[in-house]
Design an enzyme around this catalytic site. Structure first.
Site, PDB file in Angstrom:
ATOM      1  CE  LYS A 294      -7.494   1.394   0.915  1.00 44.65           C
ATOM      2  NZ  LYS A 294      -6.817   0.220   1.819  1.00 44.65           N
TER       3      LYS A 294
ATOM      4  CB  SER B 268      -0.970   0.079   1.061  1.00 46.54           C
ATOM      5  OG  SER B 268      -0.280  -0.281   2.296  1.00 46.54           O
TER       6      SER B 268
ATOM      7  CG  HIS C 175      -3.579  -0.894  -2.367  1.00 45.76           C
ATOM      8  ND1 HIS C 175      -4.112   0.393  -2.347  1.00 45.76           N
ATOM      9  CD2 HIS C 175      -3.383  -1.015  -1.153  1.00 45.76           C
ATOM     10  CE1 HIS C 175      -4.161   0.650  -0.895  1.00 45.76           C
ATOM     11  NE2 HIS C 175      -3.581  -0.178  -0.282  1.00 45.76           N
TER      12      HIS C 175
HETATM   13  C1  LIG Z   1      -6.908  -0.156   3.392  1.00 47.88           C
HETATM   14  C2  LIG Z   1      -6.364  -1.378   3.270  1.00 47.88           C
HETATM   15  C3  LIG Z   1      -7.118  -2.342   4.547  1.00 47.88           C
HETATM   16  C4  LIG Z   1      -8.282  -1.668   5.152  1.00 47.88           C
HETATM   17  O1  LIG Z   1      -9.243  -1.590   4.427  1.00 47.88           O
HETATM   18  P1  LIG Z   1     -10.427  -0.733   5.099  1.00 47.88           P
HETATM   19  O2  LIG Z   1     -11.751  -1.296   4.211  1.00 47.88           O
HETATM   20  O3  LIG Z   1     -10.000   0.542   4.740  1.00 47.88           O
HETATM   21  O4  LIG Z   1     -10.566  -1.188   6.525  1.00 47.88           O
HETATM   22  C5  LIG Z   1      -6.393  -3.345   4.404  1.00 47.88           C
HETATM   23  N1  LIG Z   1      -5.271  -4.063   4.068  1.00 47.88           N
HETATM   24  C6  LIG Z   1      -4.633  -3.007   2.804  1.00 47.88           C
HETATM   25  C7  LIG Z   1      -3.528  -3.527   2.264  1.00 47.88           C
HETATM   26  C8  LIG Z   1      -5.248  -1.686   2.755  1.00 47.88           C
HETATM   27  O5  LIG Z   1      -4.440  -1.003   1.871  1.00 47.88           O
END
Ligand SMILES: *Cc1c(COP(=O)(O)O)cnc(C)c1O
Length: 386
Positions: free
Chosen positions: A239, A179, A207
């Site tokens: 995302k 990330s 991602h």
């Molecule tokens: C954003 C993210 C999460 C958490 O997801 P949310 O739905 O925002 O709680 C978990 N793992 C990774 C790699 C992330 O980038």
């Protein structure tokens, strides 16, 4: 003030002195490329809305239709009376999309990771994690009570050396696309090692989903890894999908186990059905509109070319995440503030989110950016002399 609060004030002061203090900016527009931050219009290079779906008219229309039909709140947890036909349909569609037997929706990715790892592991088991894994995975490993080991980033030799056979279960966990770095885990090799060591492999593709793979099914699709190769896949919907929530995909036995044992599934309210309906529409757009993925690739390429010419320190990434490595936290914050004053939102990422001395500007692209946005950002970086 009570004594505890005096201590807290001291701690906050220390965080400030280390240039690690965090504060929130107030956004008064929908998520997108052009947003208003604390009253100032800026071009946004910080969002994870990679495909530009968070404010897409079709996604919004589905959400509105669903609130007319189902209202807002889901009313309870999935296992009580909160599991609607919309949730169920989305799970089935995501299973088909990811090529897995079944899918289970969670309210957030953080909760999905906590739920999975602590449902599968306990005392007497062991978990191995890439040291740059997302905080939710690391927290989940600690919470599970299993023996917890980190291995060097994407370092198969180090991992191989650290895995010792034990009586209990062994789980290897990695981000698919990292990330804060944007690079990809060596998944084919990890899968082979997991099989050799009789370990489970879990991939968090927050991602990669929507962004990578022919139909956007993520890093596993791109690497042609099946459910046999990677038995546990976690994906997020906040995302690339532009909505909210998360899911875990895998075998029937895995999903049934999570329904029984994942505490962050059992003891929490289900997502609103309208979020599930909006996500079903996002999913269609993710699959059908491959131009969004192509656009992201070409924007990233344009940026890398220009940034290279400016002598900026890029990382080895061909995802929508293109960080510029700065080093010192204070310098990263200064550059981020200078960019903001020129109308560009690029967040400085500092420890503990990244390793000490690894502060960076995390530049992310959206399919709704135009090539001239990239050029404007490069001009601004040149003027600030990063
Ligand atoms: C954003 C993210 C999460 C958490 O997801 P949310 O739905 O925002 O709680 C978990 N793992 C990774 C790699 C992330 O980038």
């Amino acid at each position: 003030m009570a004594k505890g609060f005096i201590d807290l004030a001291g701690e906050l002061q220390e965080i400030k002195q280390q240039n690690l203090y965090r504060s929130r900016r107030v956004i008064s527009t929908p998520q997108g490329v052009e947003i208003t931050v604390d009253g100032q219009a800026v071009i946004n290079f910080s969002s994870n809305d990679y495909l530009g779906l968070a404010n897409h008219p079709d996604v919004i229309a589905s959400f509105k239709r669903a609130t007319d039909k189902f209202g807002v709140g889901s009313g309870s947890a999935h296992l009580i009376c909160g599991h609607s036909a919309s949730h169920h349909a989305l799970e089935e569609e995501l299973a088909e999309f990811t090529g897995r037997d079944r899918v289970l929706l969670f309210s957030t990715g953080y909760m999905a990771n906590l739920g999975v790892i602590s449902a599968l592991l306990g005392r007497g088991d062991q978990v191995f994690q890439d040291r740059l894994n997302h905080a939710s995975l690391l927290d989940a490993g600690l919470l599970s009570g299993a023996r917890f080991k980190r291995y060097f980033h994407n370092d198969l030799l180090d991992l191989n050396k650290k895995i010792k056979p034990i009586e209990g279960r062994t789980l290897i966990v990695t981000d698919g696309v990292f990330s804060m770095d944007g690079d990809v885990a060596p998944l084919t090799e990890l899968s082979a090692l997991a099989k050799e060591k009789n370990a489970w492999l879990m991939v968090d593709d927050a991602h990669g989903l929507g962004v990578l793979g022919e139909s956007g099914a993520g890093v596993l699709q791109k690497n042609r890894l099946t459910q046999q190769d990677v038995p546990i896949l976690m994906g997020t919907l906040g995302k690339g999908f532009g909505t909210f929530g998360a899911f875990v995909a895998g075998s029937d036995v895995l999903i049934e186990t999570l329904i029984q044992k994942a505490r962050s599934y059992v003891f929490t309210t289900a997502l609103p059905a309208a979020v599930a309906e909006a996500t079903r529409t996002s999913l269609k757009l993710v699959i059908e509109e491959s131009w969004r993925r192509e656009k992201l690739r070409s924007l990233a390429k344009r940026f890398r070319l220009g940034a290279g010419q400016l002598g900026l320190s890029l990382m080895s990434s061909d995802s929508a995440i293109q960080p510029i490595l700065i080093g010192e936290s204070q310098r990263a914050v200064e550059i981020s503030e200078a960019l903001l004053s020129k109308g560009f939102l690029v967040t400085a990422i500092r420890p503990p989110t990244v390793p000490k001395g690894g502060a960076r500007l995390r530049v992310t692209f959206s399919a709704n950016h135009q090539p001239q946005h990239v050029d404007q950002l490069l001009d601004a970086l040149d003027n600030i002399s990063v």
